[in-house]
Design an enzyme around this catalytic site. Structure first.
Site, mmCIF file in Angstrom:
data_model
loop_
_atom_site.group_PDB
_atom_site.id
_atom_site.type_symbol
_atom_site.label_atom_id
_atom_site.label_comp_id
_atom_site.label_asym_id
_atom_site.label_seq_id
_atom_site.Cartn_x
_atom_site.Cartn_y
_atom_site.Cartn_z
ATOM 1 N N TYR A 100 0.823 -1.213 0.000
ATOM 2 C CA TYR A 100 0.000 0.000 0.000
ATOM 3 C C TYR A 100 0.858 1.264 0.000
ATOM 4 C CZ TYR A 100 -3.652 -3.309 1.198
ATOM 5 O OH TYR A 100 -4.512 -4.376 1.190
ATOM 6 N N TYR A 479 -11.936 -1.158 -1.361
ATOM 7 C CA TYR A 479 -12.046 -0.783 0.056
ATOM 8 C C TYR A 479 -10.754 -0.173 0.560
ATOM 9 C CZ TYR A 479 -9.161 -4.300 2.456
ATOM 10 O OH TYR A 479 -8.096 -5.011 2.933
ATOM 11 N N ARG A 480 -9.652 -0.400 -0.159
ATOM 12 C CA ARG A 480 -8.335 0.037 0.338
ATOM 13 C C ARG A 480 -7.381 -0.024 -0.847
ATOM 14 N NH1 ARG A 480 -5.131 -3.498 5.003
ATOM 15 N NH2 ARG A 480 -3.479 -1.992 5.383
#
Ligand code: ADP
Length: 536
Positions: A100, A479-480
């Site tokens: 991420y 969602y992410r």
């Protein structure tokens, strides 16, 4: 205070700051934190604070410095200086966040605020099944704390236990126990706002509250969610619900031979989840994904060769895997566990060719008594899946495409079809893990790429962008996501000409007028940076 010398040849600077101006700012930070808690050494920054899995030039998100406050008071001083000097900060707790962006800031030259030193488990309450922790507490630390002090409570842990409990919960990370949707178990935050004010959410609004960690809403608008996946404040304490140690538990697996069995599988799982027979997320791993955790690609294929159905068949038979490999847990008093098991088993037996197995454990089994592959399901932190990045060699990296979908066969098959076709088009192996919750599921397609190969990086980026847009057109949002994809993902949330974004920006400008807190996170930009970010 004298300005410290900066090596201008290698130093990354915050936007709009000269080397001289920034060295003065660093001296101010050193004055508050001590020089050993301010890192600006280019070698350390490059070694430890760049995105570990970049599919772009990692220099685009390089930080200019790292600050390591040791207290909430020091954090307040950092914010005061950042406000005065207009320095964009980027908060991390442990700063692992692999896939991420790692610890890297969205804005090049941002200053990382690393909260590892705030690492106390402040309280554990067995009767309410809850704890209060600081940002730097890792899953390893919380699990040790509970075990060493004999609490009959389990944490829920993600696949790799080195990250912070707080950062993971704020990002809505997932674990494998009934409390595995971590964001859902947060109850009560202490937050430092950009102006240095400390606020507590929910019942914590009362200075003498008895129920801060027991009742989330409070009186009036509920603010917990505003500080999750957000850049509206820095969370300094987090209340989290913990699961009572069960009398026993069963870890169950189901293997299905063919990829198209995904449809009947999802239809079988949906009522088991909706009726709360199965308390955990049901994780459905594609066989290639498990193969990639334990072997390397060159065992099966020459470079560039795609996974044909023959190769996949050989892979699955040699590895003893199904095309889909399902795993879930059942927990609680023995009688309930056995009843849940009977109902779940009967449902899976109806799927043609399903192979079902199950291992039973006492709730207080020691770590050694629990099979390594079941430990995460018992709240025991581990580093279980990190080896997946080595699929294509030592320079491997991963990126997860994670749309949210209804728990329906047609959605599962459609998303698998879309992802498979796009992976083939861009030259990547299709592999996925689908986490089925009660009313939604997250089919996470795992993109594994070689970060040392510029062409693979470019293709991974293009593939990811195509997937986000394909999914967006079909009504599925992520969602992410990774730092560099946050704008694209946020732009899919477009109802009423992006009303949600305008709402977020209104809050951002009110709460953080100088735009110092994690600008760009989740596609939320402060006023001064909107134009540069293409949000003019
Ligand atoms: P990990 O705990 O897995 O190492 P990080 O510490 O990098 O993960 O946290 C993940 C993300 O969560 C960060 O990029 C940041 O956006 C957010 N975050 C982490 N800690 C805080 C905090 N204390 N307050 C607000 N946001 C945070």
């Amino acid at each position: 205070m004298g300005a410290r010398a900066l090596d201008t040849a290698t130093t990354v600077l915050p936007p709009g700051k000269s080397a001289v101006a920034f060295s003065r700012v660093l001296s101010r930070f050193e004055g508050e934190l001590g020089s050993d808690q301010v890192v600006s050494d280019a070698v350390i920054l490059a070694a430890d604070y760049l995105d570990p899995y970049p599919f772009y030039d990692a220099d685009e998100t390089a930080p200019s410095a790292v600050l390591r406050p040791g207290s909430v008071e020091e954090l307040r001083e950092i914010l005061a200086i950042a406000n005065e000097e207009r320095i964009p900060l980027w908060t991390v707790s442990q700063g692992r966040n692999h896939g991420y962006g790692g610890p890297a800031p969205r804005v090049r030259g941002g200053v990382i605020v690393e909260l590892r030193r705030l690492n106390r488990v402040l309280d554990v309450d067995e009767r309410s099944g809850s704890c209060l922790i600081e940002p730097g507490v890792r899953f390893f630390d919380l699990a040790d704390h509970l075990r060493n002090n004999g609490y009959r409570l389990w944490p829920s842990v993600p696949a790799n236990g080195w990250g912070s409990v707080l950062g993971n919960a704020l990002e809505r990370g997932m674990g494998a126990t009934p409390y595995g949707e971590h964001g859902e178990r947060v109850c009560g935050l202490e937050v430092m706002l950009a102006n240095g004010e400390l606020m507590r959410t929910g019942m914590g609004g009362m200075g003498n509250s008895k129920t801060w960690r027991m009742y989330r809403p409070g009186f009036g608008p509920s603010a917990d969610g505003l500080f999750m996946q957000s850049n509206f404040g820095i969370v300094t304490k987090l209340g989290l619900w913990l699961m009572p140690t069960p009398e026993s538990f069963r870890i169950c697996e189901v293997k299905l031979k063919r990829e198209e069995d995904l449809g009947p599988l999802i239809e079988a799982v949906a009522p088991l989840k909706l009726n709360e027979v199965i308390q955990t997320q049901v994780i459905c791993h594609h066989g290639v994904e498990i193969t990639a955790v334990v072997t390397q690609r060159d065992r099966w294929l020459k470079p560039g060769e795609p996974i044909t159905s023959e190769v996949m068949e050989r892979m699955l038979s040699e590895m003893g895997l199904g095309a889909w490999n399902v795993k879930f847990g059942l927990y609680g008093p023995n009688d309930l566990v056995e009843a849940r098991w009977r109902i779940a088993k009967a449902a899976f037996e109806k799927i043609e060719g399903a192979e079902i197995t199950c291992r039973k454990y006492a709730g207080d089994a020691s770590v050694e008594e629990i099979a390594e592959r079941d430990r995460v399901h018992a709240g025991i932190p581990w580093m279980s899946d990190i080896s997946i990045v080595n699929w294509k060699g030592p320079q491997g990296a991963h990126l997860g495409f994670s749309p949210v979908a209804p728990v329906r066969a047609e959605d599962a098959l459609k998303l698998m079809g879309m992802a498979k076709a796009r992976c083939a088009e861009f030259g990547f192996d299709y592999m996925a893990g689908i986490g089925v919750s009660t009313r939604h599921m997250t089919p996470i397609t795992m993109l594994l790429f070689d970060r040392s190969d510029p062409d693979e990086r470019r293709r991974a980026h293009a593939l990811f962008s195509a997937l986000v847009q394909d999914a967006g057109r079909e009504g599925y949002g992520e969602y992410r996501t990774h730092l560099q994809m946050m704008d694209l993902v946020a732009s899919q949330y477009d109802f009423n000409d992006h009303a949600q974004r305008r709402f977020n920006e209104t809050l951002k400008d009110a709460l953080d007028p100088n735009g110092i807190l994690s600008p760009g996170k989740q596609g939320i930009w402060p006023r001064a940076m909107r134009e540069a970010a293409g949000r003019g």
